[in-house]
Design a protein around this motif. Structure first.
Motif, PDB file in Angstrom:
ATOM      1  N   ILE A 186      -6.506   9.083  -0.340  1.00 23.89           N
ATOM      2  CA  ILE A 186      -5.417   9.778  -0.712  1.00 23.89           C
ATOM      3  C   ILE A 186      -5.347  10.223  -2.090  1.00 23.89           C
ATOM      4  O   ILE A 186      -5.008  11.380  -2.401  1.00 23.89           O
ATOM      5  N   LYS A 187      -5.822   9.697  -3.115  1.00 23.45           N
ATOM      6  CA  LYS A 187      -6.014   9.895  -4.448  1.00 23.45           C
ATOM      7  C   LYS A 187      -6.808  11.011  -4.742  1.00 23.45           C
ATOM      8  O   LYS A 187      -6.638  12.016  -5.435  1.00 23.45           O
ATOM      9  N   GLU A 188      -8.049  10.983  -3.970  1.00 29.23           N
ATOM     10  CA  GLU A 188      -8.898  12.047  -3.955  1.00 29.23           C
ATOM     11  C   GLU A 188      -8.329  13.563  -3.452  1.00 29.23           C
ATOM     12  O   GLU A 188      -8.454  14.606  -3.918  1.00 29.23           O
ATOM     13  N   ALA A 189      -7.527  13.205  -2.170  1.00 27.73           N
ATOM     14  CA  ALA A 189      -6.914  14.561  -1.747  1.00 27.73           C
ATOM     15  C   ALA A 189      -5.986  15.360  -2.552  1.00 27.73           C
ATOM     16  O   ALA A 189      -5.967  16.359  -2.805  1.00 27.73           O
ATOM     17  N   LEU A 190      -5.258  14.449  -3.124  1.00 25.44           N
ATOM     18  CA  LEU A 190      -4.129  15.007  -4.054  1.00 25.44           C
ATOM     19  C   LEU A 190      -4.696  15.523  -5.379  1.00 25.44           C
ATOM     20  O   LEU A 190      -4.308  16.677  -6.011  1.00 25.44           O
TER      21      LEU A 190
ATOM     22  N   ILE B 297      -8.205   3.676   2.092  1.00 25.41           N
ATOM     23  CA  ILE B 297      -6.988   4.722   2.065  1.00 25.41           C
ATOM     24  C   ILE B 297      -6.394   5.143   0.851  1.00 25.41           C
ATOM     25  O   ILE B 297      -6.239   6.288   0.833  1.00 25.41           O
ATOM     26  N   PHE B 298      -6.428   4.247  -0.088  1.00 25.53           N
ATOM     27  CA  PHE B 298      -5.671   4.665  -1.525  1.00 25.53           C
ATOM     28  C   PHE B 298      -6.760   5.460  -1.953  1.00 25.53           C
ATOM     29  O   PHE B 298      -6.140   6.615  -2.689  1.00 25.53           O
TER      30      PHE B 298
ATOM     31  N   LEU C 172       0.795  -1.016  -0.015  1.00 24.37           N
ATOM     32  CA  LEU C 172       0.011   0.141  -0.060  1.00 24.37           C
ATOM     33  C   LEU C 172       0.907   1.311   0.112  1.00 24.37           C
ATOM     34  O   LEU C 172       0.644   2.175  -0.872  1.00 24.37           O
ATOM     35  N   VAL C 173       1.699   1.302   0.949  1.00 27.68           N
ATOM     36  CA  VAL C 173       2.753   2.709   0.948  1.00 27.68           C
ATOM     37  C   VAL C 173       3.405   2.663  -0.313  1.00 27.68           C
ATOM     38  O   VAL C 173       3.695   3.689  -0.761  1.00 27.68           O
ATOM     39  N   ALA C 174       3.879   1.359  -0.879  1.00 26.59           N
ATOM     40  CA  ALA C 174       4.675   1.643  -2.344  1.00 26.59           C
ATOM     41  C   ALA C 174       3.764   2.215  -3.487  1.00 26.59           C
ATOM     42  O   ALA C 174       4.280   3.001  -4.240  1.00 26.59           O
TER      43      ALA C 174
ATOM     44  N   TYR D 284       1.801   6.251  -6.860  1.00 33.22           N
ATOM     45  CA  TYR D 284       0.878   6.993  -7.432  1.00 33.22           C
ATOM     46  C   TYR D 284       1.135   8.599  -7.340  1.00 33.22           C
ATOM     47  O   TYR D 284       0.795   9.480  -8.202  1.00 33.22           O
ATOM     48  N   CYS D 285       1.743   9.091  -6.190  1.00 34.11           N
ATOM     49  CA  CYS D 285       1.743  10.550  -5.884  1.00 34.11           C
ATOM     50  C   CYS D 285       3.015  10.980  -6.616  1.00 34.11           C
ATOM     51  O   CYS D 285       2.868  12.136  -7.307  1.00 34.11           O
ATOM     52  N   SER D 286       4.007  10.167  -7.191  1.00 27.10           N
ATOM     53  CA  SER D 286       5.159  10.657  -7.851  1.00 27.10           C
ATOM     54  C   SER D 286       4.699  10.797  -9.113  1.00 27.10           C
ATOM     55  O   SER D 286       4.955  11.712  -9.944  1.00 27.10           O
TER      56      SER D 286
END
Length: 533
Positions: free
Chosen positions: A450-454, A446-447, A406-408, A413-415
């Motif tokens: 984070i995707k929506e927040a970014l 969780i994923f 998940l962290v990876a 995704y963020c990068s």
């Protein structure tokens, strides 16, 4: 003598390997330690080096990279001392695998290339092919695509020379995926189709799944969405069959282990019965008439207890298995319903938009008006659908439901998301994360949060900097995204938008917290926390 010590070392080392393959690391380490103790006492440095390398590999499997590197270093020193090139190259190659998992790509390249030089001197073509492929993988992660393709091609040449069809297929799909990353979809399609044909000829299902997914993306990149959909459908079917096959294999493995343990218990009971029989024989010699009745009674009671115990245990096993099967069936039904809803809500909505925009474009063509905006909208929606489908497939794979995966994925995704944007981005993401299983529902929510927040930061904030922080401590996973954008009035926000409500609902549904702090003109901070106990 030395000959007997050598035999004992080989036996204990082999037992260590067997228990490692059976998934029993504690027993494996015990036998390896017995083997290394005898080998070191006998001064057998060659065998000591090989055993140390095996212990390092055992720790590597458990993701204990510090211990793994420590044992590889000890094995490396012995290999240098006795000038054992093969052992030395193996140590370098194994160190490279560890550094690669730690995302320390420069170090991984150094040791991989050391291993390659030695394998080339020794003429070990199979190891040369493997090491060339490993180096290609590192260059891919470093986004040095020409170098990655060069090493993959060299690995491919050795694999074809050796007649290793599995490795040939793997190399072809690796090269195809690199061309796709370089947006050369025609070449990507050629290599992936060649890899698919070879993988299908040898029933290499894992490569077939990978190739089908890549071909679907290649056709999408070429704008042939009909073919992309056709291959994505094939991918989903084969991947589903592959997952079911893996599950069947796991169940068969569990059944075999159960039968083995059952036989071991039966052997133990038999030995106990034999000991009792020996004792009874001695008593019969001393007190024949009187003791016969007592022996018979004791034996009957013991056999009855054993039989009753076995029947009770067997009944409990059956009940447990039925409960597990029922739980699996209920979980699968819920998961099917959720997947159907996701596909209907996301993909169905996207396809409806494409249909409407295409209809509008058709009307404008007939009236001679420009349709550039409509074409751009269709392309963007199609790209979003492909990205969402890729995310959905990743979430559905049960192997990905671990904290480190998940962290990876969040890191990746963020990068990828901020790549090419003018927004300056700073990451503070914890390097070493334990490999623990997490609920698939938690992984998904969780994923997606984070995707929506970014997405909100980039689309609405109008910021020039984004700070992304991720940490895991005391079983608490925390992810914070902060932007330097325009912010908004928290008190004046009477009704939050769909995006904010969705994030809050997702985190609440898995027992997590989502806190939003924003000040007009000073940016916004979105923090998610969840206890993964």
């Amino acid at each position: 003598n030395k000959k007997e010590q050598a035999v004992e070392t080989i036996i204990y080392n082999s037992l260590g390997k067997i228990h490692s393959q059976l998934g029993k690391p504690v027993e494996s380490l015990k036998y390896y330690q017995l083997a290394i103790k005898i080998a070191e006492a006998a001064g057998d440095k060659q065998r000591s080096g090989k055993i140390l390398k095996n212990i390092g590999a055992l720790y590597e499997e458990q993701k204990n990279f510090t211990q793994a590197l420590a044992y590889y270093d000890r094995a490396e020193h012995l290999a240098l001392e006795i000038k054992d090139g093969s052992l030395l190259a193996d140590c370098y190659n194994n160190q490279g695998v560890v550094y690669e998992q730690q995302l320390n790509y420069p170090k991984a390249l150094v040791v991989y290339k050391k291993a390659l030089v030695i394998y080339q001197k020794l003429g070990k073509e199979d190891r040369i092919a493997l090491t060339l492929n490993n180096i290609g993988i590192v260059y891919k992660f470093l986004k040095q695509f020409p170098e990655a393709i060069d090493y993959y091609n060299r690995s491919l040449a050795y694999s074809e020379k050796l007649g290793d069809k599995f490795f040939v297929a793997a190399n072809l799909t690796n090269i195809g995926n690199l061309h796709a990353l370089m947006h050369d979809y025609n070449k990507a399609l050629d290599f992936n189709q060649r890899g698919l044909a070879i993988a299908q000829s040898i029933d290499a299902t894992n490569i077939v799944v990978e190739a089908l997914g890549s071909i679907a993306e290649d056709y999408a990149g070429l704008g042939n969405f009909k073919k992309a959909y056709e291959y994505k459908d094939k991918y989903l079917k084969v991947n589903s069959e592959y997952i079911n096959l893996e599950r069947s294999n796991q169940l068969a493995e569990m059944q075999t282990q159960y039968e083995t343990e059952k036989k071991e218990r039966q052997i133990t009971l038999l030995k106990q019965d034999q000991q009792i029989s020996s004792l009874n024989s001695l008593k019969q010699q001393l007190l024949i008439d009187k003791k016969n009745y007592q022996i018979f009674t004791i034996t009957f009671i013991m056999i009855s207890l054993v039989a009753l115990g076995y029947l009770f245990y067997h009944k409990q096993v059956i009940r447990q298995r039925l409960r597990q099967e029922k739980a699996i069936a209920e979980t699968e039904d819920k998961e099917r319903s959720r997947i159907a809803k996701d596909i209907h809500d996301d993909i169905g909505s996207g396809l409806s938009k494409i249909t409407l925009i295409a209809g509008l474009a058709n009307q404008r063509i007939s009236s001679g008006e420009a349709i550039r905006n409509e074409i751009q909208n269709i392309a963007q929606i199609s790209k979003d659908l492909i990205d969402n489908m890729r995310d959905l497939i990743w979430i559905l794979n049960p192997e990905n439901a671990t904290l480190d995966n998940l962290v990876a994925r969040i890191r990746e995704y963020c990068s990828d998301y901020v790549e090419g944007l003018t927004v300056q981005t700073e990451f503070d993401i914890q390097d070493e994360v334990p490999q623990i299983k997490i609920p698939q529902q938690a992984q998904r929510n969780i994923f997606l949060t984070i995707k929506e927040a970014l997405h909100n930061c980039i689309k609405h904030a109008g910021c020039d900097k984004i700070f992304i922080t991720l940490s895991y401590k005391d079983e608490m996973l925390s992810v914070t995204i902060t932007d330097t954008g325009k912010g908004f009035d928290m008190e004046g926000l009477k009704r939050p938008g769909n995006g904010l409500r969705n994030m809050q609902q997702r985190m609440r549904s898995i027992g997590g917290d989502l806190n939003i702090t924003s000040v007009l003109g000073s940016g916004t901070t979105i923090e998610t926390k969840i206890l993964l106990a």
